[in-house]
Design a protein around this motif. Structure first.
Motif, PDB file in Angstrom:
ATOM      1  N   ILE A  27       0.809  -1.211   0.000  1.00 43.38           N
ATOM      2  CA  ILE A  27       0.000   0.000   0.000  1.00 43.38           C
ATOM      3  C   ILE A  27       0.846   1.266   0.000  1.00 43.38           C
ATOM      4  CG2 ILE A  27      -1.607   1.337   1.416  1.00 43.38           C
ATOM      5  CD1 ILE A  27      -2.907  -1.299   2.182  1.00 43.38           C
ATOM      6  N   VAL A  28       1.924   1.285   0.768  1.00 49.03           N
ATOM      7  CA  VAL A  28       2.731   2.501   0.920  1.00 49.03           C
ATOM      8  C   VAL A  28       3.280   3.018  -0.414  1.00 49.03           C
ATOM      9  CG1 VAL A  28       4.858   3.409   1.948  1.00 49.03           C
ATOM     10  CG2 VAL A  28       3.233   2.157   3.349  1.00 49.03           C
ATOM     11  N   PRO A  29       3.868   2.181  -1.272  1.00 47.48           N
ATOM     12  CA  PRO A  29       4.335   2.724  -2.560  1.00 47.48           C
ATOM     13  C   PRO A  29       3.213   3.295  -3.425  1.00 47.48           C
ATOM     14  CG  PRO A  29       5.339   0.598  -2.154  1.00 47.48           C
ATOM     15  CD  PRO A  29       4.282   0.785  -1.109  1.00 47.48           C
ATOM     16  N   THR A  30       2.052   2.684  -3.373  1.00 49.54           N
ATOM     17  CA  THR A  30       0.923   3.180  -4.152  1.00 49.54           C
ATOM     18  C   THR A  30       0.455   4.541  -3.640  1.00 49.54           C
ATOM     19  OG1 THR A  30       0.236   0.896  -4.522  1.00 49.54           O
ATOM     20  CG2 THR A  30      -1.385   2.610  -4.968  1.00 49.54           C
ATOM     21  N   LEU A  31       0.368   4.677  -2.319  1.00 46.54           N
ATOM     22  CA  LEU A  31      -0.025   5.972  -1.751  1.00 46.54           C
ATOM     23  C   LEU A  31       1.036   7.034  -2.009  1.00 46.54           C
ATOM     24  CD1 LEU A  31      -1.562   4.860   1.665  1.00 46.54           C
ATOM     25  CD2 LEU A  31      -2.762   5.627  -0.389  1.00 46.54           C
ATOM     26  N   ALA A  32       2.300   6.653  -1.901  1.00 44.92           N
ATOM     27  CA  ALA A  32       3.376   7.611  -2.169  1.00 44.92           C
ATOM     28  C   ALA A  32       3.329   8.085  -3.615  1.00 44.92           C
ATOM     29  CB  ALA A  32       4.728   6.984  -1.857  1.00 44.92           C
ATOM     30  N   LEU A  33       3.084   7.171  -4.538  1.00 47.46           N
ATOM     31  CA  LEU A  33       2.991   7.545  -5.946  1.00 47.46           C
ATOM     32  C   LEU A  33       1.804   8.481  -6.178  1.00 47.46           C
ATOM     33  CD1 LEU A  33       4.171   7.195  -8.752  1.00 47.46           C
ATOM     34  CD2 LEU A  33       2.693   5.210  -9.042  1.00 47.46           C
ATOM     35  N   GLY A  34       0.688   8.219  -5.525  1.00 46.38           N
ATOM     36  CA  GLY A  34      -0.474   9.092  -5.665  1.00 46.38           C
ATOM     37  C   GLY A  34      -0.202  10.489  -5.127  1.00 46.38           C
ATOM     38  N   ASP A  43       5.172  12.432 -15.105  1.00 46.94           N
ATOM     39  CA  ASP A  43       6.327  11.681 -15.585  1.00 46.94           C
ATOM     40  C   ASP A  43       7.458  11.631 -14.562  1.00 46.94           C
ATOM     41  OD1 ASP A  43       5.037  11.238 -17.990  1.00 46.94           O
ATOM     42  OD2 ASP A  43       5.843  13.079 -18.875  1.00 46.94           O
ATOM     43  N   VAL A  44       7.517  12.595 -13.675  1.00 53.72           N
ATOM     44  CA  VAL A  44       8.606  12.684 -12.697  1.00 53.72           C
ATOM     45  C   VAL A  44       8.308  11.848 -11.456  1.00 53.72           C
ATOM     46  CG1 VAL A  44       9.933  14.284 -11.272  1.00 53.72           C
ATOM     47  CG2 VAL A  44       9.235  14.958 -13.560  1.00 53.72           C
ATOM     48  N   ALA A  45       7.049  11.730 -11.064  1.00 53.56           N
ATOM     49  CA  ALA A  45       6.675  11.033  -9.838  1.00 53.56           C
ATOM     50  C   ALA A  45       7.143   9.573  -9.819  1.00 53.56           C
ATOM     51  CB  ALA A  45       5.172  11.127  -9.617  1.00 53.56           C
ATOM     52  N   PRO A  46       6.913   8.774 -10.870  1.00 54.78           N
ATOM     53  CA  PRO A  46       7.401   7.395 -10.829  1.00 54.78           C
ATOM     54  C   PRO A  46       8.933   7.309 -10.798  1.00 54.78           C
ATOM     55  CG  PRO A  46       5.778   7.633 -12.565  1.00 54.78           C
ATOM     56  CD  PRO A  46       6.074   8.990 -12.057  1.00 54.78           C
ATOM     57  N   LEU A  47       9.595   8.262 -11.436  1.00 54.34           N
ATOM     58  CA  LEU A  47      11.055   8.277 -11.413  1.00 54.34           C
ATOM     59  C   LEU A  47      11.570   8.519 -10.000  1.00 54.34           C
ATOM     60  CD1 LEU A  47      13.732   8.216 -12.951  1.00 54.34           C
ATOM     61  CD2 LEU A  47      13.466  10.679 -13.288  1.00 54.34           C
ATOM     62  N   ILE A  48      10.959   9.446  -9.284  1.00 56.64           N
ATOM     63  CA  ILE A  48      11.367   9.733  -7.909  1.00 56.64           C
ATOM     64  C   ILE A  48      11.114   8.510  -7.021  1.00 56.64           C
ATOM     65  CG2 ILE A  48      10.801  11.108  -5.876  1.00 56.64           C
ATOM     66  CD1 ILE A  48      10.412  13.465  -7.751  1.00 56.64           C
TER      67      ILE A  48
END
Length: 70
Positions: A27-34, A43-48
Motif C-alpha cells: 500500500i505505501v508505494p501506491t499511496l506515495a505515488l499518488g 512523468d517525474v513522480a514514478p522516477l522519484i
C-alpha cells in the motif's frame, strides 16, 4: 515455518503481524505515488519513487555486515 516455530498461544498474533507488514508493503508505494503525482509532473513522480526504492535497497544492502559463507 514461522507458524511452527511460534509459541502456540501467539500464532494468531504472528500471522496478523505478518499480513499487516505484507499489506503495508504493497500500500505505501501506491499511496506515495499518488501523493507525488498530485504535487508534481506525472512523468517525474514514478522516477522519484523508483530512485527512492533503489536507494533504500542499496542502503540496506550496504549496511549489512559482510560474512564469509562457510
Amino acid at each position: 515455518m514461522a507458524q511452527r516455530l511460534a509459541d502456540p498461544r501467539h500464532r494468531a498474533d504472528l500471522l496478523s503481524t505478518y499480513f499487516l507488514f505484507a499489506y503495508t508493503g504493497t500500500i505505501v508505494p501506491t499511496l506515495a505515488l499518488g501523493l507525488l503525482d498530485q504535487t508534481m509532473n506525472q512523468d517525474v513522480a514514478p522516477l522519484i519513487l523508483a530512485v527512492a526504492a533503489v536507494a533504500t535497497t542499496l542502503a540496506g544492502a550496504l549496511s549489512r555486515p559482510i560474512n564469509a559463507i562457510t
